[in-house]
Design a protein around this motif. Structure first.
Motif, PDB file in Angstrom:
ATOM      1  N   VAL A 148       0.815  -1.213   0.000  1.00 17.43           N
ATOM      2  CA  VAL A 148       0.000   0.000   0.000  1.00 17.43           C
ATOM      3  C   VAL A 148       0.849   1.265   0.000  1.00 17.43           C
ATOM      4  N   MET A 149       0.381   2.240  -0.780  1.00 17.09           N
ATOM      5  CA  MET A 149       0.917   3.592  -0.677  1.00 17.09           C
ATOM      6  C   MET A 149      -0.260   4.564  -0.668  1.00 17.09           C
ATOM      7  N   ILE A 150      -0.035   5.735  -0.088  1.00 21.33           N
ATOM      8  CA  ILE A 150      -0.999   6.818  -0.162  1.00 21.33           C
ATOM      9  C   ILE A 150      -0.356   7.943  -0.945  1.00 21.33           C
ATOM     10  N   SER A 151      -1.189   8.853  -1.463  1.00 20.81           N
ATOM     11  CA  SER A 151      -0.680   9.883  -2.369  1.00 20.81           C
ATOM     12  C   SER A 151      -1.136  11.263  -1.899  1.00 20.81           C
ATOM     13  N   TYR A 152      -0.211  12.192  -1.842  1.00 18.16           N
ATOM     14  CA  TYR A 152      -0.525  13.573  -1.425  1.00 18.16           C
ATOM     15  C   TYR A 152      -0.389  14.499  -2.619  1.00 18.16           C
ATOM     16  N   GLU A 153      -1.469  15.237  -2.913  1.00 18.97           N
ATOM     17  CA  GLU A 153      -1.465  16.188  -4.023  1.00 18.97           C
ATOM     18  C   GLU A 153      -1.267  17.576  -3.427  1.00 18.97           C
ATOM     19  N   SER A 154      -0.147  18.219  -3.752  1.00 16.82           N
ATOM     20  CA  SER A 154       0.267  19.427  -3.037  1.00 16.82           C
ATOM     21  C   SER A 154      -0.412  20.707  -3.513  1.00 16.82           C
ATOM     22  N   GLU A 155      -0.927  20.733  -4.757  1.00 19.44           N
ATOM     23  CA  GLU A 155      -1.564  21.960  -5.253  1.00 19.44           C
ATOM     24  C   GLU A 155      -2.876  22.233  -4.516  1.00 19.44           C
ATOM     25  N   GLU A 156      -3.724  21.215  -4.412  1.00 17.09           N
ATOM     26  CA  GLU A 156      -5.011  21.377  -3.728  1.00 17.09           C
ATOM     27  C   GLU A 156      -5.011  20.754  -2.334  1.00 17.09           C
ATOM     28  N   LYS A 157      -3.861  20.208  -1.949  1.00 15.97           N
ATOM     29  CA  LYS A 157      -3.632  19.685  -0.604  1.00 15.97           C
ATOM     30  C   LYS A 157      -4.624  18.560  -0.262  1.00 15.97           C
ATOM     31  N   VAL A 158      -4.647  17.594  -1.174  1.00 16.47           N
ATOM     32  CA  VAL A 158      -5.558  16.452  -1.054  1.00 16.47           C
ATOM     33  C   VAL A 158      -4.754  15.198  -0.728  1.00 16.47           C
ATOM     34  N   LEU A 159      -5.208  14.453   0.266  1.00 18.93           N
ATOM     35  CA  LEU A 159      -4.610  13.165   0.591  1.00 18.93           C
ATOM     36  C   LEU A 159      -5.487  12.063   0.020  1.00 18.93           C
ATOM     37  N   PHE A 160      -4.949  11.317  -0.949  1.00 17.58           N
ATOM     38  CA  PHE A 160      -5.604  10.102  -1.436  1.00 17.58           C
ATOM     39  C   PHE A 160      -5.120   8.976  -0.527  1.00 17.58           C
ATOM     40  N   SER A 161      -6.013   8.541   0.377  1.00 18.43           N
ATOM     41  CA  SER A 161      -5.582   7.792   1.566  1.00 18.43           C
ATOM     42  C   SER A 161      -5.725   6.288   1.474  1.00 18.43           C
ATOM     43  N   ALA A 162      -5.950   5.739   0.252  1.00 12.24           N
ATOM     44  CA  ALA A 162      -6.162   4.300   0.085  1.00 12.24           C
ATOM     45  C   ALA A 162      -7.301   3.842   1.011  1.00 12.24           C
ATOM     46  N   ASP A 163      -7.119   2.740   1.740  1.00 18.56           N
ATOM     47  CA  ASP A 163      -8.197   2.243   2.601  1.00 18.56           C
ATOM     48  C   ASP A 163      -8.318   3.023   3.912  1.00 18.56           C
ATOM     49  N   ALA A 164      -7.317   3.800   4.256  1.00 16.70           N
ATOM     50  CA  ALA A 164      -7.394   4.598   5.482  1.00 16.70           C
ATOM     51  C   ALA A 164      -8.515   5.623   5.366  1.00 16.70           C
ATOM     52  N   PHE A 165      -9.174   5.879   6.484  1.00 16.34           N
ATOM     53  CA  PHE A 165     -10.293   6.816   6.585  1.00 16.34           C
ATOM     54  C   PHE A 165     -11.516   6.369   5.773  1.00 16.34           C
ATOM     55  N   GLY A 166     -11.555   5.067   5.468  1.00 14.57           N
ATOM     56  CA  GLY A 166     -12.718   4.514   4.780  1.00 14.57           C
ATOM     57  C   GLY A 166     -13.773   4.050   5.763  1.00 14.57           C
ATOM     58  N   LYS A 202       4.026  10.330   9.463  1.00 13.04           N
ATOM     59  CA  LYS A 202       4.467  10.846   8.166  1.00 13.04           C
ATOM     60  C   LYS A 202       3.523  11.936   7.671  1.00 13.04           C
ATOM     61  N   ALA A 203       2.224  11.733   7.893  1.00 11.93           N
ATOM     62  CA  ALA A 203       1.217  12.674   7.400  1.00 11.93           C
ATOM     63  C   ALA A 203       1.143  13.948   8.230  1.00 11.93           C
ATOM     64  N   ALA A 204       1.718  13.918   9.435  1.00 11.99           N
ATOM     65  CA  ALA A 204       1.615  15.067  10.338  1.00 11.99           C
ATOM     66  C   ALA A 204       2.260  16.323   9.755  1.00 11.99           C
ATOM     67  N   ASP A 205       3.238  16.149   8.883  1.00 11.31           N
ATOM     68  CA  ASP A 205       3.934  17.296   8.306  1.00 11.31           C
ATOM     69  C   ASP A 205       3.237  17.822   7.046  1.00 11.31           C
ATOM     70  N   LEU A 206       2.175  17.164   6.621  1.00 12.87           N
ATOM     71  CA  LEU A 206       1.481  17.574   5.397  1.00 12.87           C
ATOM     72  C   LEU A 206       0.330  18.527   5.723  1.00 12.87           C
ATOM     73  N   ASP A 207       0.131  19.503   4.869  1.00 17.15           N
ATOM     74  CA  ASP A 207      -1.008  20.415   4.991  1.00 17.15           C
ATOM     75  C   ASP A 207      -2.184  19.767   4.255  1.00 17.15           C
ATOM     76  N   ILE A 208      -3.018  19.044   5.000  1.00 17.93           N
ATOM     77  CA  ILE A 208      -4.112  18.282   4.386  1.00 17.93           C
ATOM     78  C   ILE A 208      -5.415  19.051   4.545  1.00 17.93           C
TER      79      ILE A 208
END
Length: 382
Positions: A148-166, A202-208
């Motif tokens: 598993v990987m998750i993906s962070y989109e920095s322009e709109e600050k979106v976290l594509f979180s895979a199964d997390a937060f489902g 890891k996600a704590a440093d991201l502006d989500i």
């Protein structure tokens, strides 16, 4: 459905499924989420369950509005998300598939793919520029599969979180997000609390500002609440003060003791959740054991052991790393009550379990001395 002006939802709702992963009751169905990012280059984020391949492809085609996709990002290889990779590559053979090395290995295990597919293996911290949008990939092994990987989109600050937060439930049905997300998390991801904690760090440093999971709604508001719940669940801390009472009873006597305890606890304002393990949703009973600070197990003795439903329940608790709780015991046996000893032995392997000093022991049926034992246990659990 637009998530933003440049991110489009292309997932589907499933109201045919009765058991998710062959075991979890989903009376409100399931959603299988997929997204398209539109920029100078276009990226499709994951596919959906096999039963909805053509519907999903139609959704993707509509979102692309005549454009060709450049990338298919595969965050998770579980079949409810990856099953339509072959169908997608048949329609768009030029696309580059973006995934971890472990995911590509699993692809070849699940499918017979053409040898000339364009692979873009990524590692933790890898990036993919689409134009103004840029995806950064964060490896999330064992949340809840190793690839598993998750993906962070920095322009709109979106976290594509895979199964997390489902969560369980289709998107066209209203239900309680917390209850269905908790039941989903504990049942499916709950064993891997340490790995979830690592990803949260890891996600704590991201502006989500938005979370796009593979199941359930896109989360846009009060994200701190959702992230806080995940922190609580993955650290195995009780979410609320209260008592879950789970019982397995043959002729109703053990049930009587369990309900007597519930009534005694409620008299003093204690929050109580009661489950008949033979009839109620086992996944909900497991989730509430993690939700509340205390647990009472009530079982008849059966073949010198415990009721099969109780055996199943405790096994599930242990498999999901049950810990940091106080546990009380109620047993019943007409000639050689063994249930308390067996239940205690099964849970002693779990971390930081404190057993109540008072145990209720029935010899066949409730008697006056058992009422006194119940009151003593209730006083200890308040």
């Amino acid at each position: 459905m637009k998530v933003t002006d440049t991110i489009v939802y292309v997932g589907v709702n499933d109201h045919e499924v009765d058991l998710f992963e062959g075991q979890y009751q989903v009376p409100n169905g399931m959603s299988y989420n997929s997204y398209v990012i539109l920029d100078e280059k276009t990226a499709v984020m994951d596919t959906v369950d096999a039963a909805f391949g053509q519907q999903w492809l139609n959704n993707v085609e509509k979102a692309l509005q005549g454009r060709r996709p450049d990338y298919l990002v595969v965050q998770h290889m579980e079949p409810d998300h990856s099953a339509n990779i072959p169908l997608f590559l048949e329609k768009y053979p030029h696309v580059q598939v973006v995934a971890t090395a472990q995911a590509f290995k699993m692809m070849n295990q699940f499918f017979s793919l053409p040898s000339d597919i364009q692979q873009m293996p990524v590692t933790n911290g890898g990036e993919l520029a689409l134009g103004t949008h840029k995806l950064t990939f964060v490896c999330a092994p064992m949340v809840h599969w190793p690839e598993v990987m998750i993906s962070y989109e920095s322009e709109e600050k979106v976290l594509f979180s895979a199964d997390a937060f489902g969560k369980f439930g289709a998107l066209d049905v209203e239900d309680n997000w917390v209850d269905e997300a908790r039941r989903y998390y504990i049942g499916i991801v709950g064993k891997f609390g340490m790995q979830v904690q690592n990803v949260l760090k890891k996600a704590a440093d991201l502006d989500i500002r938005m979370i796009c999971p593979l199941h359930g709604p896109v989360l846009k508001e009060n994200l701190g609440n959702y992230i806080g719940l995940y922190d609580t669940w993955s650290s195995y801390r009780p979410e609320s003060q209260g008592v879950t009472i789970a019982y397995a009873s043959i002729y109703g006597h053990t049930k009587e003791a369990a309900l007597c305890l519930a009534e005694e606890l409620r008299k003093n304002g204690t929050t109580v959740a009661v489950y008949d393990l033979a009839r109620d949703d086992m996944a909900a009973a497991v989730a509430d054991a993690f939700r509340y600070s205390k647990l009472v197990l009530a079982s008849n003795t059966y073949n010198a052991g415990i009721n099969p439903f109780m055996n199943d329940y405790i096994t599930r608790l242990a498999e999901h790393s049950y810990q940091k709780r106080t546990v009380g015991l109620i047993e019943n046996g007409s000639w050689a009550p063994m249930a308390a000893k067996v239940m205690r032995g099964m849970l002693e392997k779990c971390k930081e379990i404190t057993f109540a000093e008072n145990t209720v022991t029935l010899m066949s049926a409730m008697k006056s001395e058992n009422e006194a034992q119940v009151k003593a246990l209730a006083a200890e659990l308040r």
